[in-house]
Scaffold this motif. Structure first.
Motif, PDB file in Angstrom:
ATOM      1  N   UNK A 160      27.768  70.961  76.836  1.00  0.00           N
ATOM      2  CA  UNK A 160      28.235  69.876  77.677  1.00  0.00           C
ATOM      3  C   UNK A 160      27.956  70.119  79.146  1.00  0.00           C
ATOM      4  N   UNK A 161      28.059  69.079  79.968  1.00  0.00           N
ATOM      5  CA  UNK A 161      27.826  69.226  81.406  1.00  0.00           C
ATOM      6  C   UNK A 161      28.741  70.266  82.058  1.00  0.00           C
ATOM      7  N   UNK A 162      29.927  70.478  81.475  1.00  0.00           N
ATOM      8  CA  UNK A 162      30.871  71.453  82.027  1.00  0.00           C
ATOM      9  C   UNK A 162      30.749  72.824  81.382  1.00  0.00           C
ATOM     10  N   UNK A 163      29.733  73.013  80.535  1.00  0.00           N
ATOM     11  CA  UNK A 163      29.514  74.312  79.911  1.00  0.00           C
ATOM     12  C   UNK A 163      30.231  74.509  78.596  1.00  0.00           C
ATOM     13  N   UNK A 164      31.017  73.534  78.159  1.00  0.00           N
ATOM     14  CA  UNK A 164      31.663  73.650  76.853  1.00  0.00           C
ATOM     15  C   UNK A 164      30.626  73.458  75.749  1.00  0.00           C
ATOM     16  N   UNK A 165      30.983  73.888  74.547  1.00  0.00           N
ATOM     17  CA  UNK A 165      30.072  73.888  73.404  1.00  0.00           C
ATOM     18  C   UNK A 165      30.536  72.861  72.380  1.00  0.00           C
ATOM     19  N   UNK A 166      29.615  71.989  71.967  1.00  0.00           N
ATOM     20  CA  UNK A 166      29.912  70.974  70.960  1.00  0.00           C
ATOM     21  C   UNK A 166      29.191  71.342  69.658  1.00  0.00           C
ATOM     22  N   UNK A 192      35.308  76.180  74.117  1.00  0.00           N
ATOM     23  CA  UNK A 192      34.895  76.931  75.290  1.00  0.00           C
ATOM     24  C   UNK A 192      33.783  77.895  74.890  1.00  0.00           C
ATOM     25  N   UNK A 193      33.017  78.400  75.851  1.00  0.00           N
ATOM     26  CA  UNK A 193      31.898  79.292  75.497  1.00  0.00           C
ATOM     27  C   UNK A 193      32.303  80.523  74.692  1.00  0.00           C
ATOM     28  N   UNK A 194      33.575  80.956  74.806  1.00  0.00           N
ATOM     29  CA  UNK A 194      34.038  82.116  74.043  1.00  0.00           C
ATOM     30  C   UNK A 194      34.679  81.720  72.711  1.00  0.00           C
ATOM     31  N   UNK A 199      41.791  73.037  76.984  1.00  0.00           N
ATOM     32  CA  UNK A 199      43.134  72.448  77.061  1.00  0.00           C
ATOM     33  C   UNK A 199      43.119  70.929  76.987  1.00  0.00           C
ATOM     34  N   UNK A 200      42.024  70.311  77.436  1.00  0.00           N
ATOM     35  CA  UNK A 200      41.981  68.852  77.464  1.00  0.00           C
ATOM     36  C   UNK A 200      41.339  68.239  76.226  1.00  0.00           C
ATOM     37  N   UNK A 226      23.112  65.572  74.712  1.00  0.00           N
ATOM     38  CA  UNK A 226      23.642  64.895  75.886  1.00  0.00           C
ATOM     39  C   UNK A 226      22.509  64.192  76.617  1.00  0.00           C
ATOM     40  N   UNK A 227      22.768  62.971  77.067  1.00  0.00           N
ATOM     41  CA  UNK A 227      21.839  62.252  77.930  1.00  0.00           C
ATOM     42  C   UNK A 227      22.040  62.703  79.371  1.00  0.00           C
TER      43      UNK A 227
END
Length: 368
Positions: A160-166, A192-194, A199-200, A226-227
């Protein structure tokens, strides 16, 4: 066995070297000619690939091998997880995050044996400087509960744009599980990357829900991207008809198996029809099924008039679908001898489009 494995990789190296020396061919597309180059071949059921910052490529093979392609040479990366290569499971996706230059970290998804069952897992480790070894590989996520089916593992990864993993997960053939928040099956996750839970995320405060779930009601999503505008897109397999392109929204229910376009393989009706209040509609669907693999939303850097168009690989019919417009529609099929059973496709940093063909065991590049 070790000797045969060594012989195989010698053969792969020679094949890749020869493959990159072959003169480029062409494919016709939308009143233009596309140059197509074979970048590597001799691959054994390739499933996914991604680009390293130095321009080289990592490729997964379903049987568990991770390969590094550089300057036309394929070498094996040691230290991968033991995978369950059964049915639709095996070593699946590979993701190179944006901070790779700093961390050397990569992500892999794979099917993992758990007792008499199996589950989709995500692992992360560091790629050694010479790109020949994964170090410190460990699981950061394992789907629950395990299932005894060899079907519908997912499992595409996207950053994701915030570095999270989908992460995409199929329903494992247990249709009702896709509507249950107590199960990871039939969902798209956000980690999260780990591997911890952001939380959201939408269901972190819902009692009994799996907190990693971002969206649910999916059958078997095998494409995720992601676009440039930050929107998350996915493609998933329907049954007999009803393959879908979906714009993924936080906390949304995409309907499987309550609503669907298509029918069960037996010919019987699926669920309650094609629409129901509160359940998301696809942005596009195919009937009959074309068996989508991965997708990309094109940046327009090499072909400006394709900016924002969606490209989807077809496993069943052997073509690249180009979708455009509002409402989204398939406007073109790019096909040739090279496009048999496309398992993955991605936009390269230079704007060219690369894809993996299972049929040919090869990686190709499309350019001007």
């Amino acid at each position: 066995m070790l000797a045969s494995l060594a012989q195989r990789f010698i053969a792969l190296t020679l094949l890749a070297t020869v493959g990159t020396a072959v003169s480029a061919q062409t494919l016709s597309s939308d009143q233009r000619v596309l140059k197509i180059e074979r970048m590597a071949h001799g691959l054994d059921i390739p499933w996914a690939f991604d680009f390293l910052p130095d321009g080289s490529v990592l490729i997964t093979e379903k049987d568990g091998d991770l390969l590094h392609l550089a300057a036309g040479r394929l070498t094996r990366v040691k230290g991968t997880s033991k995978v369950l290569d059964q049915g639709q499971g095996g070593l699946l996706d590979v993701l190179i995050p944006r901070n790779f230059d700093r961390t050397r970290r990569i992500y892999l998804s794979y099917s993992k044996r758990l007792g008499r069952g199996s589950a989709t897992a995500v692992a992360t480790g560091q790629l050694a400087r010479r790109n020949t070894q994964l170090e410190g590989l460990r699981d950061i996520f394992v789907a629950a509960p395990p299932a005894d089916s060899g079907r519908h593992f997912g499992s595409r990864l996207a950053e994701g744009p915030d570095g999270t993993l989908y992460v995409t997960l199929g329903d494992r053939g247990d249709r009702p599980s896709a509507q249950s928040l107590t199960s990871h099956q039939g969902s798209i996750l956000r980690l999260n990357p780990d591997g911890s839970v952001p939380r959201d995320n939408p269901f972190t405060k819902q009692k009994g829900a799996q907190p990693e779930i971002w969206s649910y009601g999916h059958r078997n999503p095998q494409g995720l991207t992601f676009a440039a505008d930050g929107q998350l897109w996915s493609v998933e397999h329907g049954a007999r008809g009803g393959d879908e392109v979906n714009l993924i929204e936080k906390g949304a229910n995409y309907g499987w198996p309550v609503i669907a376009y298509g029918r069960h393989y037996s010919g019987l009706k699926i669920g309650e029809g094609t629409t129901k209040p509160g359940l998301k509609q696809p942005a596009h669907y195919w009937d009959p099924s074309m068996a989508p693999s991965n997708l990309l939303v094109y940046s327009g850097s090499m072909w400006p008039d394709w900016r924002g168009d969606i490209f989807v690989g077809s496993l069943k019919f052997g073509y690249i679908a180009r979708l455009s417009g509002q409402p989204l529609a398939e406007v073109e099929q790019i096909r040739g001898d090279e496009t048999g059973r496309i398992r993955d496709l991605r936009e390269a940093p230079d704007g060219s489009i690369w894809f993996l063909s299972e049929t040919n065991g090869a990686l190709y590049r499309l350019s001007r």
